[in-house]
Design a protein around this motif. Sequence first.
Motif, PDB file in Angstrom:
ATOM      1  N   PHE A  66      31.202  28.919  -6.918  1.00 31.05           N
ATOM      2  CA  PHE A  66      32.610  28.769  -6.555  1.00 31.05           C
ATOM      3  C   PHE A  66      32.899  29.377  -5.184  1.00 31.05           C
ATOM      4  O   PHE A  66      33.553  28.751  -4.334  1.00 31.05           O
TER       5      PHE A  66
ATOM      6  N   VAL B 213      34.246  27.703  -1.672  1.00 39.35           N
ATOM      7  CA  VAL B 213      35.407  28.192  -0.931  1.00 39.35           C
ATOM      8  C   VAL B 213      35.037  28.472   0.529  1.00 39.35           C
ATOM      9  O   VAL B 213      35.794  28.146   1.456  1.00 39.35           O
TER      10      VAL B 213
ATOM     11  N   ILE C 193      34.927  25.314   2.439  1.00 35.04           N
ATOM     12  CA  ILE C 193      36.268  24.795   2.715  1.00 35.04           C
ATOM     13  C   ILE C 193      36.911  25.533   3.885  1.00 35.04           C
ATOM     14  O   ILE C 193      37.465  24.913   4.812  1.00 35.04           O
TER      15      ILE C 193
ATOM     16  N   MET D 167      44.201  30.892   2.584  1.00 32.04           N
ATOM     17  CA  MET D 167      43.754  30.369   1.287  1.00 32.04           C
ATOM     18  C   MET D 167      43.839  31.416   0.191  1.00 32.04           C
ATOM     19  O   MET D 167      44.029  31.078  -0.980  1.00 32.04           O
ATOM     20  N   THR D 168      43.699  32.667   0.553  1.00 29.16           N
ATOM     21  CA  THR D 168      43.825  33.737  -0.434  1.00 29.16           C
ATOM     22  C   THR D 168      45.269  34.196  -0.597  1.00 29.16           C
ATOM     23  O   THR D 168      45.524  35.203  -1.265  1.00 29.16           O
TER      24      THR D 168
ATOM     25  N   LEU E 234      46.255  24.914  -1.998  1.00 27.85           N
ATOM     26  CA  LEU E 234      44.870  24.957  -2.477  1.00 27.85           C
ATOM     27  C   LEU E 234      44.490  26.366  -2.909  1.00 27.85           C
ATOM     28  O   LEU E 234      43.741  26.562  -3.869  1.00 27.85           O
ATOM     29  N   GLY E 235      45.026  27.357  -2.186  1.00 26.47           N
ATOM     30  CA  GLY E 235      44.755  28.750  -2.533  1.00 26.47           C
ATOM     31  C   GLY E 235      45.281  29.110  -3.916  1.00 26.47           C
ATOM     32  O   GLY E 235      44.609  29.798  -4.690  1.00 26.47           O
TER      33      GLY E 235
ATOM     34  N   GLY F 161      45.621  27.094  -6.376  1.00 26.60           N
ATOM     35  CA  GLY F 161      44.760  26.443  -7.351  1.00 26.60           C
ATOM     36  C   GLY F 161      43.433  27.151  -7.540  1.00 26.60           C
ATOM     37  O   GLY F 161      42.933  27.258  -8.663  1.00 26.60           O
ATOM     38  N   THR F 162      42.858  27.650  -6.445  1.00 30.62           N
ATOM     39  CA  THR F 162      41.547  28.287  -6.542  1.00 30.62           C
ATOM     40  C   THR F 162      41.606  29.620  -7.272  1.00 30.62           C
ATOM     41  O   THR F 162      40.586  30.094  -7.789  1.00 30.62           O
TER      42      THR F 162
ATOM     43  N   VAL G  97      40.397  29.360 -10.906  1.00 28.53           N
ATOM     44  CA  VAL G  97      39.030  28.984 -11.241  1.00 28.53           C
ATOM     45  C   VAL G  97      38.198  30.166 -11.722  1.00 28.53           C
ATOM     46  O   VAL G  97      37.654  30.131 -12.827  1.00 28.53           O
TER      47      VAL G  97
END
Length: 289
Positions: free
Chosen positions: A162, A166, A169, A201-202, A226-227, A229-230, A233
């Motif tokens: 994962f 990241v 990306i 993203m974080t 997107l952050g 959503g991640t 995970v």
Amino acid sequence: MPQVSPDPDLPLQDWRLRLYTIIFEADTRAGRLFDMALIAAILLSIAVVVADSVPALHERWRQQFTWAEWCFTALFTLEYLARLACTRRPLRYATSFFGVVDLLAMLPTYLALLFPGAHALIDVRVLRLLRVFRVFKLTSYLAEYRGLGRALQASARKIIVFITGVLMIVLVMGTLMYVVEGPANGFSTIPTSVYWAITTMTTVGFGDITPKTDLGRFIASVMMLLGWGTLAVPTGIVTAEMTSQRLSATPAPTTRTCHECLTEGHLPEALYCLHCGARLPHWHHEPRH
């Protein structure tokens, strides 16, 4: 006749076995009292260091703080020597995690004689409070702690995959922002742009670098969504593993330790160490009232 040193291959006997049971285990009344007294001493020693760092208290109680610190250091030194004396393999204890922590708990006071700044390192003693899980036999917390550790270990490969995804990306998006925004808007280099992509993203978003163009803002919006959503995970991966561990839960462990490798947490009915395979001695314990 000269005294022969104990054979490390022979089981502990007499005073060494009694001392070992008191110091390293907490399933007897004496062991629990010893560990509770030890934790009280650790908390008091940390309180002394914290209070001594306050200028007003330091000026007024300097001598008392110094004497108290040396008393605590002498106490921890005697305890450390007692641990070395009652273990079958002192070097194995000295190089273990708690052995190193126990050594660091007393060294700063001695080092302060040569390096005054080392006195502040005494706060490392707070690590010794990890023993609280053993002292009060909080088996439910200990079992949860071990379960979390097993879940993280079982999830390691999935989390690595994962994180690798990241990183790919943020590298691509950072490079894209470098092309779209350019040095004029603060994206001076690709590493700087990747740094922006990671903070975006974080969902940290320090704001030191912000896109100025409409396309850049659109990309930033995509990165933010997107952050969010991640974040779910790795949480889902670890939660799934914890659920699996809970379904296959084992009986609550004790503070019973192996005399060979000093690992604890063996079940009452265990005959052999779950780490090194050595035969376990008789379990010394007392029922709680």
